[in-house]
Scaffold this motif. Structure first.
Motif, short mmCIF file in Angstrom:
data_model
loop_
_atom_site.label_atom_id
_atom_site.label_comp_id
_atom_site.label_asym_id
_atom_site.label_seq_id
_atom_site.Cartn_x
_atom_site.Cartn_y
_atom_site.Cartn_z
N PHE A 37 0.86 -1.17 0.00
CA PHE A 37 0.00 0.00 0.00
C PHE A 37 0.90 1.23 0.00
O PHE A 37 2.07 1.14 0.35
N ARG A 38 0.33 2.36 -0.34
CA ARG A 38 1.03 3.62 -0.17
C ARG A 38 0.05 4.68 0.30
O ARG A 38 -1.16 4.57 0.07
N GLN A 39 0.60 5.68 0.96
CA GLN A 39 -0.23 6.80 1.42
C GLN A 39 0.56 8.08 1.32
O GLN A 39 1.62 8.23 1.92
N ALA A 40 0.02 9.00 0.53
CA ALA A 40 0.60 10.32 0.39
C ALA A 40 -0.08 11.26 1.38
O ALA A 40 -1.22 11.02 1.79
N PRO A 41 0.57 12.35 1.75
CA PRO A 41 -0.03 13.29 2.71
C PRO A 41 -1.39 13.79 2.23
O PRO A 41 -1.54 14.21 1.07
N GLY A 42 -2.38 13.68 3.10
CA GLY A 42 -3.70 14.18 2.78
C GLY A 42 -4.53 13.29 1.87
O GLY A 42 -5.65 13.66 1.49
N LYS A 43 -4.01 12.11 1.53
CA LYS A 43 -4.74 11.21 0.63
C LYS A 43 -5.05 9.90 1.35
O LYS A 43 -4.45 9.56 2.36
N GLU A 44 -6.01 9.18 0.78
CA GLU A 44 -6.35 7.87 1.34
C GLU A 44 -5.25 6.86 1.02
O GLU A 44 -4.43 7.05 0.13
N ARG A 45 -5.27 5.78 1.78
CA ARG A 45 -4.32 4.72 1.52
C ARG A 45 -4.72 3.98 0.24
O ARG A 45 -5.91 3.74 -0.01
N GLU A 46 -3.72 3.67 -0.55
CA GLU A 46 -3.96 3.03 -1.86
C GLU A 46 -3.23 1.70 -1.93
O GLU A 46 -2.01 1.64 -1.70
N LEU A 83 9.56 6.47 -12.23
CA LEU A 83 8.86 7.08 -11.11
C LEU A 83 8.43 8.50 -11.43
O LEU A 83 9.12 9.24 -12.15
N LYS A 84 7.28 8.87 -10.87
CA LYS A 84 6.69 10.19 -11.08
C LYS A 84 6.55 10.88 -9.72
O LYS A 84 6.45 10.21 -8.68
N PRO A 85 6.48 12.20 -9.71
CA PRO A 85 6.28 12.90 -8.44
C PRO A 85 5.03 12.41 -7.70
O PRO A 85 5.03 12.37 -6.46
N GLU A 86 4.00 12.01 -8.42
CA GLU A 86 2.78 11.53 -7.75
C GLU A 86 2.94 10.16 -7.12
O GLU A 86 2.03 9.68 -6.44
N ASP A 87 4.08 9.53 -7.30
CA ASP A 87 4.37 8.28 -6.60
C ASP A 87 4.92 8.55 -5.20
O ASP A 87 5.11 7.60 -4.42
N THR A 88 5.18 9.79 -4.89
CA THR A 88 5.68 10.15 -3.57
C THR A 88 4.69 9.76 -2.50
O THR A 88 3.52 10.15 -2.54
N ALA A 89 5.14 8.96 -1.53
CA ALA A 89 4.26 8.46 -0.48
C ALA A 89 5.09 7.63 0.50
O ALA A 89 6.24 7.30 0.23
N PHE A 105 -7.78 2.98 -4.15
CA PHE A 105 -7.93 3.78 -2.95
C PHE A 105 -9.00 3.20 -2.02
O PHE A 105 -10.03 2.71 -2.47
N TYR A 106 -8.73 3.32 -0.74
CA TYR A 106 -9.69 2.94 0.29
C TYR A 106 -10.13 4.20 1.01
O TYR A 106 -9.28 4.98 1.47
N PRO A 107 -11.42 4.41 1.16
CA PRO A 107 -11.87 5.60 1.90
C PRO A 107 -11.35 5.59 3.33
O PRO A 107 -11.09 4.52 3.91
#
Length: 127
Positions: A37-46, A83-89, A105-107
């Motif tokens: 899983f990954r989780q970026a700041p302010g986002k749900e866990r994916e 890798l892309k900046p949106e992979d940051t997590a 994504f999981y709510p």
């Protein structure tokens, strides 16, 4: 004691690669689906990838990430290319005694279908 220990995170430029490792102990490795899983700041866990007899990928990483398993050493790897900046997590290793967990994504406040978690490793992709 069950442990999932991640390693391999770090800072990389966009377009670069990293390989994450998850070393598992304390449970019967072959009885579990293992994934990331990954989780970026302010986002749900994916949920991004999972392996158990076959491999699964979220659409956001398909074609760029590859999950693999070394059953002799109870270790799962996540090779991350392009890798892309949106992979940051923060990337978390996860183990599930049932089949591979749903990817995507999981709510917030969802009880995730995972039995064991690692502590996470930070991946930062600079643009």
């Amino acid at each position: 004691e069950v442990q999932l220990v991640e390693s391999g995170g770090g800072l990389v430029q966009a377009g670069g690669s990293l390989r994450l490792s998850c070393a598992a102990s304390g449970f019967t490795f072959g009885d579990y689906a293992i994934g990331w899983f990954r989780q970026a700041p302010g986002k749900e866990r994916e949920g991004v990838s999972c392996i158990r007899e076959r491999t699964y990928y979220a659409d956001s990483v398909k074609g760029r990430f590859t999950i693999s398993s070394d059953n002799a050493n109870n270790t799962v790897y996540l090779q991350m290319n392009s890798l892309k900046p949106e992979d940051t997590a923060v990337y978390y290793c996860a183990a599930s005694v049932s089949w591979c967990f749903r990817l995507g994504f999981y709510p917030r406040d969802t009880v995730l279908p995972v039995d064991y978690w690692g502590l996470g490793t930070q991946v930062t992709v600079a643009s």
